[in-house]
Design an enzyme around this catalytic site. Structure first.
Site, PDB file in Angstrom:
ATOM      1  N   ASP A  41      50.675  -8.611  72.001  1.00  0.00           N
ATOM      2  CA  ASP A  41      51.811  -7.719  72.237  1.00  0.00           C
ATOM      3  C   ASP A  41      51.444  -6.258  71.980  1.00  0.00           C
ATOM      4  OD1 ASP A  41      53.101 -10.112  72.549  1.00  0.00           O
ATOM      5  OD2 ASP A  41      54.670  -9.723  71.074  1.00  0.00           O
ATOM      6  N   ASP A  42      52.332  -5.380  72.454  1.00  0.00           N
ATOM      7  CA  ASP A  42      52.390  -3.954  72.081  1.00  0.00           C
ATOM      8  C   ASP A  42      51.333  -3.065  72.716  1.00  0.00           C
ATOM      9  OD1 ASP A  42      54.476  -4.797  70.579  1.00  0.00           O
ATOM     10  OD2 ASP A  42      53.640  -4.249  68.633  1.00  0.00           O
ATOM     11  N   HIS A  94      56.758  -6.641  78.099  1.00  0.00           N
ATOM     12  CA  HIS A  94      57.242  -6.538  76.713  1.00  0.00           C
ATOM     13  C   HIS A  94      58.328  -5.463  76.638  1.00  0.00           C
ATOM     14  CE1 HIS A  94      57.073  -7.593  72.584  1.00  0.00           C
ATOM     15  NE2 HIS A  94      56.427  -6.531  72.131  1.00  0.00           N
ATOM     16  N   HIS A 105      60.117  -0.905  74.186  1.00  0.00           N
ATOM     17  CA  HIS A 105      59.927  -1.672  72.949  1.00  0.00           C
ATOM     18  C   HIS A 105      61.080  -1.442  71.968  1.00  0.00           C
ATOM     19  CE1 HIS A 105      58.116  -3.441  69.309  1.00  0.00           C
ATOM     20  NE2 HIS A 105      57.335  -4.100  70.161  1.00  0.00           N
ATOM     21  N   HIS A 135      48.524  -8.928  68.303  1.00  0.00           N
ATOM     22  CA  HIS A 135      48.880  -7.631  68.875  1.00  0.00           C
ATOM     23  C   HIS A 135      47.618  -6.898  69.308  1.00  0.00           C
ATOM     24  CE1 HIS A 135      52.382  -8.791  66.512  1.00  0.00           C
ATOM     25  NE2 HIS A 135      53.097  -7.989  67.294  1.00  0.00           N
TER      26      HIS A 135
END
Length: 418
Positions: free
Chosen positions: A234-235, A285, A289, A379
């Site tokens: 993620d991210d 995602h 965010h 991540h």
């Protein structure tokens, strides 16, 4: 004397009449309309099929959908020519036997299909004349499924191809026996950097999201009960850690799954392209965010749409999977995701590389909890140097334990892109 002559003539006539009558009957039988004969044979064959179906069988084997198992089939017929997985069930194909068996992970047979060529002579009108009107006619891709309910639990289905208007195959199906027990995992992963209150909050969220998944087919926490797992990140993207992770995945020849933030993807489009070109999945995602569950319907749709459009402009495909930031979701988000063609992907192992960041802890959270179908959360933003450091050992351990590392599309059996 005249009486004797008359009597003898009578005896002669009676004696001759029997063979003449028999000859006449044979002649009559030989002149039966061939079309009438075919109709009778068709009706008789349908009767055979229905009688077999009432015993939970087809006319191609003695196995049934009430008590038989795939182990019994294999012990008598040997290994199947081919086995396919459909959802949580499996289908064993025996080509020479004109038979296919649908069975559960436990081995219980719930569907038996006959591909006998003689079925190709039958039409819907033949079925209606002999069995009556079906309970249901389903329209599929180039076919019609003609459904007869033999009981509350058992269905006899005839599949008719549109191009021929003839039966291609039939199925005797046990609805209750075919219900698969859902393979559901709890969410695992620990960190000694969390306070008691933080840990309690996390555990409550984990329990609630598992319940939420149970009631929503479009939400996934884990894959099927197979020795396959997925690595998710993620991210990202950034210009340091994400490229490093892509390089490690390429080195080990495994596929990763990147849930990219739309606004960050706009800043690093080449990193996104590289992830995609190297065989990894590029997924959503959100755009900013933010906690999507705290937004209204239109704001959620804006986040989903904008992120999807951004990623499509870079790789030429819009994702069909989204991971909501922080794993937070609600009914509105679930419906909005479904409306936009997205599945919601959570995770079953949290490495907590955002809390206790040491590589050893990240590795331990995977190796201590590894199970069939795990979705592993990591991540790839610029702070996750320890994640990149831990990744080779994680991959090696997973492979040493004979797990296959695959894309989420393969793990879940759903499409990655629109």
């Amino acid at each position: 004397m005249l009486f004797l002559v008359a009597l003898s003539q009578c005896v002669f006539i009676v004696a001759c009449s029997a063979p003449l009558q028999k000859e006449s009957e044979n002649l009559k039988q030989s002149h039966i309309n061939p079309e009438q004969k075919n109709r009778q044979q068709t009706a008789d064959y349908i009767t055979v099929l229905v009688e077999a179906a009432n015993r939970g069988m087809t006319d191609t084997s003695s196995f049934n959908i009430f008590t038989s198992t795939i182990e019994q089939v294999i012990s008598q017929w040997g290994e199947p020519d081919q086995t396919d997985q459909v959802g949580e069930g499996y289908y064993a194909i025996y080509k020479d036997k004109d038979t296919v068996f649908g069975y559960t992970a436990k081995g219980d047979i719930y569907d038996i299909r006959s591909n006998k060529k003689r079925l190709n002579r039958l039409s819907l009108s033949d079925l209606k004349k002999k069995i009556g009107e079906p309970a249901e006619i389903r329209v599929g891709n180039g076919e019609q499924i003609i459904v007869y309910n033999l009981s509350e639990d058992v269905q006899l289905k005839f599949i008719i191809l549109n191009k021929t208007n003839r039966i291609d195959h039939l199925s005797i199906y046990h609805k209750v026996r075919g219900i698969q027990e859902k393979y559901a995992l709890t969410i695992q992963g620990e960190s000694n950097q969390l306070t008691n209150k933080q840990w309690e909050t996390m555990q409550n969220w984990r329990r609630e999201i598992v319940k939420f998944q149970d009631n929503n087919a479009n939400v996934y926490i884990n894959g099927r009960n197979e020795k396959k797992v997925s690595l998710t990140f993620d991210d990202g993207p950034d210009d340091i850690i994400t490229p490093k992770i892509i390089e490690i995945l390429q080195q080990y020849k495994v596929k990763g799954n990147f849930f990219f933030i739309g606004s960050e993807a706009e800043k690093h489009p080449q990193v996104v392209r590289n992830a995609y070109k190297n065989g990894n999945l590029v997924l959503s995602h959100s755009y900013h965010h933010v906690d999507l569950s705290g937004l209204d319907k239109n704001q959620q749709l804006e986040e989903i749409t904008r992120a999807g459009n951004t990623l499509q402009s870079i790789i030429g495909k819009e994702p069909a999977m989204i991971r909501p930031p922080y794993g937070e979701t609600n009914e509105t988000l679930m419906k909005n995701a479904e409306l936009k063609g997205y599945s919601i992907i959570i995770w079953s192992i949290d490495t907590l590389d955002w809390s206790q960041m040491e590589a050893e802890n990240i590795i331990r959270n995977v190796t201590n909890h590894l199970r069939n179908g795990d979705i592993i959360l990591m991540h790839s933003d610029s702070e996750k140097t320890e994640t990149a450091k831990a990744l080779p050992k994680i991959i090696e351990t997973i492979q040493e334990r004979d797990f296959e590392i695959v894309g989420l599309d393969e793990l879940l059996g759903i499409e990655a892109y629109q």
